[in-house]
Design a protein around this motif. Structure first.
Motif, mmCIF file in Angstrom:
data_model
loop_
_atom_site.group_PDB
_atom_site.id
_atom_site.type_symbol
_atom_site.label_atom_id
_atom_site.label_comp_id
_atom_site.label_asym_id
_atom_site.label_seq_id
_atom_site.Cartn_x
_atom_site.Cartn_y
_atom_site.Cartn_z
ATOM 1 N N THR A 75 47.736 86.894 53.811
ATOM 2 C CA THR A 75 46.976 87.111 52.721
ATOM 3 C C THR A 75 46.650 88.785 53.085
ATOM 4 O O THR A 75 46.896 89.275 54.163
ATOM 5 C CB THR A 75 45.658 86.398 52.769
ATOM 6 O OG1 THR A 75 44.887 86.613 51.778
ATOM 7 C CG2 THR A 75 44.859 86.816 54.197
ATOM 8 N N VAL A 93 48.892 77.892 56.906
ATOM 9 C CA VAL A 93 47.808 78.622 56.226
ATOM 10 C C VAL A 93 47.098 77.429 55.311
ATOM 11 O O VAL A 93 47.572 77.102 54.487
ATOM 12 C CB VAL A 93 48.123 79.701 55.393
ATOM 13 C CG1 VAL A 93 46.735 80.205 54.551
ATOM 14 C CG2 VAL A 93 48.902 80.878 56.052
ATOM 15 N N GLU A 94 46.287 77.152 56.197
ATOM 16 C CA GLU A 94 45.166 76.080 55.277
ATOM 17 C C GLU A 94 44.508 76.566 54.245
ATOM 18 O O GLU A 94 44.358 76.033 53.179
ATOM 19 C CB GLU A 94 44.098 75.457 56.467
ATOM 20 C CG GLU A 94 43.304 74.340 56.005
ATOM 21 C CD GLU A 94 42.473 73.826 56.815
ATOM 22 O OE1 GLU A 94 41.311 73.890 56.904
ATOM 23 O OE2 GLU A 94 42.953 73.007 57.950
ATOM 24 N N ARG A 95 43.884 77.916 54.438
ATOM 25 C CA ARG A 95 43.425 78.482 53.339
ATOM 26 C C ARG A 95 43.052 79.962 53.576
ATOM 27 O O ARG A 95 43.211 80.235 54.653
ATOM 28 C CB ARG A 95 42.007 77.882 52.808
ATOM 29 C CG ARG A 95 40.760 78.183 53.999
ATOM 30 C CD ARG A 95 39.333 77.549 53.615
ATOM 31 N NE ARG A 95 38.495 77.793 54.669
ATOM 32 C CZ ARG A 95 38.075 77.121 55.473
ATOM 33 N NH1 ARG A 95 38.700 76.086 55.785
ATOM 34 N NH2 ARG A 95 37.118 77.526 56.439
ATOM 35 N N SER A 96 42.830 80.862 52.702
ATOM 36 C CA SER A 96 42.856 82.199 52.862
ATOM 37 C C SER A 96 41.994 82.637 51.999
ATOM 38 O O SER A 96 41.661 82.250 50.822
ATOM 39 C CB SER A 96 44.368 83.051 52.881
ATOM 40 O OG SER A 96 44.828 82.833 51.410
ATOM 41 N N GLU A 97 41.376 84.065 52.229
ATOM 42 C CA GLU A 97 40.604 84.652 51.123
ATOM 43 C C GLU A 97 40.448 86.074 51.783
ATOM 44 O O GLU A 97 40.210 86.605 52.840
ATOM 45 C CB GLU A 97 39.102 84.319 51.452
ATOM 46 C CG GLU A 97 37.992 84.771 50.422
ATOM 47 C CD GLU A 97 36.685 84.176 50.404
ATOM 48 O OE1 GLU A 97 35.614 84.582 49.815
ATOM 49 O OE2 GLU A 97 36.337 83.577 51.510
ATOM 50 N N ALA A 115 41.721 84.094 57.017
ATOM 51 C CA ALA A 115 42.665 82.937 56.843
ATOM 52 C C ALA A 115 42.182 81.660 57.973
ATOM 53 O O ALA A 115 41.666 82.131 59.076
ATOM 54 C CB ALA A 115 44.009 83.089 57.090
ATOM 55 N N PRO A 126 45.916 67.700 55.791
ATOM 56 C CA PRO A 126 44.942 68.815 55.272
ATOM 57 C C PRO A 126 43.807 69.114 56.098
ATOM 58 O O PRO A 126 43.260 69.955 55.946
ATOM 59 C CB PRO A 126 44.882 68.328 53.588
ATOM 60 C CG PRO A 126 44.983 66.773 53.902
ATOM 61 C CD PRO A 126 46.276 66.445 54.654
ATOM 62 N N GLU A 127 43.368 67.953 56.723
ATOM 63 C CA GLU A 127 42.035 68.170 57.414
ATOM 64 C C GLU A 127 42.136 68.278 58.840
ATOM 65 O O GLU A 127 41.202 68.324 59.642
ATOM 66 C CB GLU A 127 41.168 66.914 57.171
ATOM 67 C CG GLU A 127 40.930 66.779 55.494
ATOM 68 C CD GLU A 127 40.030 67.901 55.209
ATOM 69 O OE1 GLU A 127 39.209 68.475 55.701
ATOM 70 O OE2 GLU A 127 40.469 68.162 53.807
ATOM 71 N N ARG A 134 42.808 74.165 64.715
ATOM 72 C CA ARG A 134 42.630 75.302 63.667
ATOM 73 C C ARG A 134 42.226 76.487 64.076
ATOM 74 O O ARG A 134 41.270 76.393 65.051
ATOM 75 C CB ARG A 134 41.610 74.564 62.707
ATOM 76 C CG ARG A 134 42.115 73.158 62.050
ATOM 77 C CD ARG A 134 41.027 72.443 61.363
ATOM 78 N NE ARG A 134 40.659 72.916 59.989
ATOM 79 C CZ ARG A 134 39.435 72.860 59.395
ATOM 80 N NH1 ARG A 134 38.666 72.304 60.207
ATOM 81 N NH2 ARG A 134 39.109 73.399 58.189
#
Length: 262
Positions: A75, A93-97, A115, A126-127, A134
């Motif tokens: 990201t 990458v679980e999530r990014s912003e 991220a 996913p969790e 994490r």
């Protein structure tokens, strides 16, 4: 102390060892090949980039850097006003912003690349319930103006807290030394990697005659900082490469992330 003193990246039954690199690359305006050699030699799992290309064809430049260093784009870049995150294939990458910060008139726009990454446990979990560890990551480049920089330090702490993960790191170009107000504001909540477990050398600017530590990595409680500093003894890299790659020296940290009990 040389790179061989740091442990290699591993994922075991009790913990993961993750290498995080922070590097201001000056928009790839210097010796790109030397820059790629330095990054590859550090063998990072995560790279927090500052001053990534952010104008014409910036995505192509980011793709070049990822390809030449054996990493993948996560990201950031133009969408975060410069900060960017690259990872090895070891990280999922679980999530990014990408976060753009308020801008004072006449000053450059700043932002954060953020991220949440998973190590181990399988990419289809996913969790993270299958044993994945994490790690939240924020790449930053704070303002040259002292008052704005101090405010951005507070925003950085808020961003780290908002990731909502047990472990997190913030790394980047702070644009001031450890005795500055913004640096001290961050270090009052997060642990300064060099101050906690110094390894390698300290000063990051500039490569020709480094005397100032304006680049840093900070970590939340629970992360064991094995070592953090400017790496030396990089295989296939000499001092000329470090001077030619960009106008900052890199900061490399080895972190041990304990696995939470099931």
């Amino acid at each position: 102390m040389v790179l061989a003193d740091l442990p290699a990246s591993t994922t075991g039954p009790d913990a993961a060892v993750v290498r995080v690199l922070s590097y201001n690359i000056r928009s790839l305006r210097d010796d790109r090949e030397a820059l790629a050699r330095v990054i590859r030699a550090c063998a990072p799992d995560v790279v927090c980039v500052q001053e990534a290309p952010r104008f014409f064809r910036w995505r192509k430049a980011a793709a070049w850097l990822a390809r030449e260093t054996g990493l993948v784009y996560a990201t950031g870049g133009a969408t975060a006003a410069g900060p960017m995150i690259l990872t090895s294939l070891r990280a999922h990458v679980e999530r990014s912003e990408d976060v753009l910060l308020p801008r004072l008139p006449g000053l450059h726009r700043r932002g954060f690349a953020t991220a949440v990454l998973r190590f181990g446990g399988g990419h289809r979990d996913p969790e993270g319930t299958g044993g994945a560890i994490r790690l939240g990551v924020v790449s930053c480049h704070l303002s040259l103006a002292a008052a704005e920089r101090y405010d951005q330090a507070g925003m950085l702490l808020d961003q780290v807290a908002a990731l909502g993960v047990p472990y997190a790191v913030a790394a980047g170009d702070i644009n001031e030394q450890p005795d500055g107000r913004a640096f001290r504001r961050i270090a009052g909540t997060l642990r300064d990697g060099w101050a906690t477990e110094p390894w390698g050398s300290e000063a990051t600017f500039d490569p020709g005659d480094p005397r100032r530590r304006i680049d840093a990595l900070f970590a939340t409680d629970g992360i064991e900082i094995i070592g953090c500093g400017v790496p030396s003894g990089l295989p296939g890299v000499d001092d000329a490469d470090l001077r030619a790659a960009t106008d900052h020296l890199p900061v490399l940290a080895a972190l041990r992330l304990p696995r939470a009990p099931a």
